[in-house]
Write a protein that holds these residues in place. Structure first.
Motif, PDB file in Angstrom:
ATOM      1  N   HIS A  51      38.273 -29.709  -9.525  1.00  0.00           N
ATOM      2  CA  HIS A  51      39.616 -29.876 -10.066  1.00  0.00           C
ATOM      3  C   HIS A  51      39.946 -31.373 -10.073  1.00  0.00           C
ATOM      4  CE1 HIS A  51      39.858 -25.595  -9.705  1.00  0.00           C
ATOM      5  NE2 HIS A  51      39.692 -25.646  -8.403  1.00  0.00           N
ATOM      6  N   THR A  53      42.232 -33.794  -9.558  1.00  0.00           N
ATOM      7  CA  THR A  53      43.552 -33.964  -8.938  1.00  0.00           C
ATOM      8  C   THR A  53      43.594 -35.299  -8.204  1.00  0.00           C
ATOM      9  OG1 THR A  53      42.840 -33.047  -6.822  1.00  0.00           O
ATOM     10  CG2 THR A  53      43.622 -31.457  -8.478  1.00  0.00           C
ATOM     11  N   GLU A  55      43.804 -35.666  -5.091  1.00  0.00           N
ATOM     12  CA  GLU A  55      42.985 -35.572  -3.879  1.00  0.00           C
ATOM     13  C   GLU A  55      41.511 -35.779  -4.231  1.00  0.00           C
ATOM     14  OE1 GLU A  55      45.311 -33.231  -4.775  1.00  0.00           O
ATOM     15  OE2 GLU A  55      46.825 -34.032  -3.415  1.00  0.00           O
ATOM     16  N   THR A  56      41.081 -35.129  -5.306  1.00  0.00           N
ATOM     17  CA  THR A  56      39.693 -35.314  -5.748  1.00  0.00           C
ATOM     18  C   THR A  56      39.454 -36.788  -6.083  1.00  0.00           C
ATOM     19  OG1 THR A  56      39.711 -33.081  -6.642  1.00  0.00           O
ATOM     20  CG2 THR A  56      37.956 -34.520  -7.410  1.00  0.00           C
ATOM     21  N   ASP A 125      32.548 -26.814  -7.617  1.00  0.00           N
ATOM     22  CA  ASP A 125      33.641 -26.000  -7.087  1.00  0.00           C
ATOM     23  C   ASP A 125      33.655 -24.708  -7.900  1.00  0.00           C
ATOM     24  OD1 ASP A 125      36.067 -24.801  -6.412  1.00  0.00           O
ATOM     25  OD2 ASP A 125      37.128 -26.698  -6.222  1.00  0.00           O
ATOM     26  N   ASN A 342      47.896 -22.045  -8.277  1.00  0.00           N
ATOM     27  CA  ASN A 342      48.289 -23.246  -7.521  1.00  0.00           C
ATOM     28  C   ASN A 342      47.888 -24.525  -8.245  1.00  0.00           C
ATOM     29  OD1 ASN A 342      45.581 -22.745  -7.098  1.00  0.00           O
ATOM     30  ND2 ASN A 342      45.573 -23.439  -4.980  1.00  0.00           N
ATOM     31  N   LEU A 343      46.799 -24.447  -9.010  1.00  0.00           N
ATOM     32  CA  LEU A 343      46.366 -25.641  -9.736  1.00  0.00           C
ATOM     33  C   LEU A 343      46.839 -25.628 -11.174  1.00  0.00           C
ATOM     34  CD1 LEU A 343      43.168 -25.595  -7.786  1.00  0.00           C
ATOM     35  CD2 LEU A 343      44.175 -27.803  -8.349  1.00  0.00           C
ATOM     36  N   GLU A 347      50.259 -28.445  -8.102  1.00  0.00           N
ATOM     37  CA  GLU A 347      49.305 -29.553  -7.958  1.00  0.00           C
ATOM     38  C   GLU A 347      48.114 -29.230  -7.067  1.00  0.00           C
ATOM     39  OE1 GLU A 347      51.338 -33.478  -7.301  1.00  0.00           O
ATOM     40  OE2 GLU A 347      53.105 -32.201  -7.455  1.00  0.00           O
ATOM     41  N   GLY A 348      47.916 -27.932  -6.758  1.00  0.00           N
ATOM     42  CA  GLY A 348      46.843 -27.580  -5.829  1.00  0.00           C
ATOM     43  C   GLY A 348      47.294 -27.807  -4.397  1.00  0.00           C
ATOM     44  N   HIS A 349      46.331 -27.763  -3.486  1.00  0.00           N
ATOM     45  CA  HIS A 349      46.678 -27.926  -2.071  1.00  0.00           C
ATOM     46  C   HIS A 349      47.156 -29.350  -1.809  1.00  0.00           C
ATOM     47  CE1 HIS A 349      44.457 -24.330  -2.055  1.00  0.00           C
ATOM     48  NE2 HIS A 349      43.422 -24.671  -1.331  1.00  0.00           N
ATOM     49  N   MET A 354      43.568 -31.314   2.045  1.00  0.00           N
ATOM     50  CA  MET A 354      42.353 -31.669   1.295  1.00  0.00           C
ATOM     51  C   MET A 354      41.616 -32.822   1.988  1.00  0.00           C
ATOM     52  SD  MET A 354      42.301 -29.395  -0.967  1.00  0.00           S
ATOM     53  CE  MET A 354      40.776 -29.875  -1.773  1.00  0.00           C
ATOM     54  N   PHE A 358      37.666 -32.601   1.860  1.00  0.00           N
ATOM     55  CA  PHE A 358      36.890 -33.624   1.157  1.00  0.00           C
ATOM     56  C   PHE A 358      36.151 -34.552   2.112  1.00  0.00           C
ATOM     57  CE2 PHE A 358      39.380 -33.107  -3.082  1.00  0.00           C
ATOM     58  CZ  PHE A 358      38.638 -31.962  -3.339  1.00  0.00           C
TER      59      PHE A 358
HETATM   60  N1  ADE Z   1      41.518 -27.023  -4.648  1.00  0.00           N
HETATM   61  C1  ADE Z   1      42.701 -26.609  -4.202  1.00  0.00           C
HETATM   62  N2  ADE Z   1      43.590 -27.614  -4.165  1.00  0.00           N
HETATM   63  C2  ADE Z   1      42.946 -28.717  -4.620  1.00  0.00           C
HETATM   64  C3  ADE Z   1      43.337 -30.065  -4.810  1.00  0.00           C
HETATM   65  N3  ADE Z   1      44.561 -30.479  -4.538  1.00  0.00           N
HETATM   66  N4  ADE Z   1      42.408 -30.901  -5.300  1.00  0.00           N
HETATM   67  C4  ADE Z   1      41.166 -30.457  -5.582  1.00  0.00           C
HETATM   68  N5  ADE Z   1      40.742 -29.219  -5.414  1.00  0.00           N
HETATM   69  C5  ADE Z   1      41.626 -28.341  -4.932  1.00  0.00           C
END
Ligand code: ADE
Length: 420
Positions: A51, A53, A55-56, A125, A342-343, A347-349, A354, A358
């Motif tokens: 994803h 994002t 965080e990624t 993923d 959620n994504l 915005e996902g977690h 994360m 990560f």
């Molecule tokens: N999977 C769930 N939440 C995420 C995030 N915020 N970034 C990347 N992968 C995710």
């Protein structure tokens, strides 16, 4: 550098939001600093399917700091944050192939573009990238040394590949690390799933009947957060142990045939297909809302729902909410096209959780690189010392201290002669 993104002009916003996430990912920041000194990935190309994002982005920044070249495509057509994609290209030199809302054809074209970059390590993923490398694109598989996998669904697919003798390079199951699934799957999915439903629908959860299908770590998180917001929570399960756990956690456990009549909001988190299907849609209340937080969009049988709405009786009623009119009178709403809510709709977690997932990705990739020559083409766990170290680092950054065993306690735990 090759890339395909929605809009380069979004880069400033992306950069700002990546910095915000970075400020909440202290473990990743410390890993990035070490990678910058040690350069463990000098000359290595990563192919990521994740994803896209904020965080990624911070994970990829750490890999880049370690000397890697990085190419990424989305692991879900709806999860890309286009501003992040733009900043990754402009500010971090990452080859991004991802556009929010891309169709299936583009999704696979983008995956092929990542494979064209000739990855030596894959970071997946959901196992789509690995699957593609093993089927349509095996021309590039010889370059791959090892990989990592982020999610439960992906690990299940990889274990099936291993069992069939089909897996051609070693992969570390990041999902199975304790510091991943016990936190990301539970607290991350718990919060971000409700965040997605609420952002999309603006519904009040207090007093609502919320049906959670599946009581794995993700289901546990969703059920507990929904209860915390005042919902009456029903759990459906197929596994007796998990069902028993849900009962003893204080939830009502019922078959879906019963829950379907009662629920105001249904959330699927099972990893399997057709959890909500025709027989359930037929008895749902007017206004029922359906969302999925499992990896793939297979848990709600959308084809059957469309058929019940005779194809044409469906319309968008809000961004990310589609209404299906059944029998000309009952409305059933689907959030985020039945994809990861959620994504898709949020915005996902959050970055805070994360950070640990990560950290596992980054350290598992480093471990796999170092060990590559002695690894077999099977699925590996994240080494226990890496898992423990991440827990220790996270506690440190949270300012939490813990006790140490005294020498007497250590001796007691390793002795078998002392009894009553
Ligand atoms: N999977 C769930 N939440 C995420 C995030 N915020 N970034 C990347 N992968 C995710």
């Amino acid at each position: 550098m090759n890339f395909d993104i929605a809009d380069s002009k979004l880069a400033d916003l992306g950069r700002q939001r990546i910095a915000w996430a970075d400020s909440r990912m202290p473990v990743m920041a410390s890993i990035r600093e070490r990678f910058a000194k040690e350069r463990p990935f000098e000359g290595v190309t990563f192919g990521a399917c994740m994803h896209v994002t904020t965080e990624t982005a911070n994970l990829l920044r750490a890999l880049k700091a370690g000397g890697a070249n990085v190419a990424i495509c989305a692991s879900n057509p709806l999860s890309t944050q286009d501003d992040v994609a733009a900043s990754l290209v402009r500010d971090e030199g990452v080859a991004v192939f991802a556009i929010k809302g891309e169709d299936d054809e583009t999704y696979y074209r983008h995956m092929d573009a990542v494979i064209d970059e000739g990855p030596n390590l894959t970071m997946d993923d959901g196992c789509d990238l690995v699957s593609r490398l093993h089927t349509g694109r095996s021309d590039k598989i010889a370059d791959v040394i090892a990989g990592t996998e982020e999610t439960t669904t992906g690990v299940i697919r990889l274990r099936a590949m291993e069992k069939d003798g089909a897996l051609r390079y070693p992969i570390v199951a990041v999902n199975d690390a304790d510091t991943k699934h016990m936190f990301d799957n539970r607290y991350g999915t718990g919060q971000s799933t409700l965040d997605g439903v609420i952002r999309a629908t603006n519904m009040l959860l207090a007093g609502k009947k919320v049906v959670v299908a599946g009581y794995g770590y993700c289901g546990k998180g969703v059920a507990s957060r929904a209860r915390g917001m005042g919902a009456q929570v029903y759990v459906t399960e197929v596994d007796p142990l998990r069902a028993l756990e849900a009962v003893m956690d204080g939830f009502r456990v019922v078959p879906m045939s019963e829950a379907a009549r009662e629920g105001d909001l249904f959330i699927t988190v099972t990893g399997d297909r057709d959890v909500l299907r025709r027989e359930h849609f037929e008895v749902m209340k007017d206004g029922a809302i359906l969302a999925n937080s499992g990896h793939f969009d297979i848990e709600i049988d959308l084809k059957a729902l469309a058929e019940l709405a005779h194809g044409e009786r469906r319309r968008a009623v809000r961004p990310f909410v589609e209404e299906f009119l059944l029998d000309g009178e009952r409305r059933v709403m689907v959030v985020a096209e039945g994809r990861l809510v959620n994504l898709g709709a949020a915005e996902g977690h959050p970055a805070d959780v994360m950070d640990m997932s990560f950290a596992n990705q980054a350290l598992a990739a480093e471990w796999a690189m170092q060990q590559a020559s002695s690894l077999q083409p099977i699925v590996y766990d994240v080494p226990a010392d890496i898992d423990k170290e991440i827990a220790r680092l996270k506690l440190d950054t949270m300012g939490v201290e813990i006790d140490r065993l005294t020498p007497e306690q250590e001796a007691y735990l390793s002795s078998w002669t002392v009894g009553t």
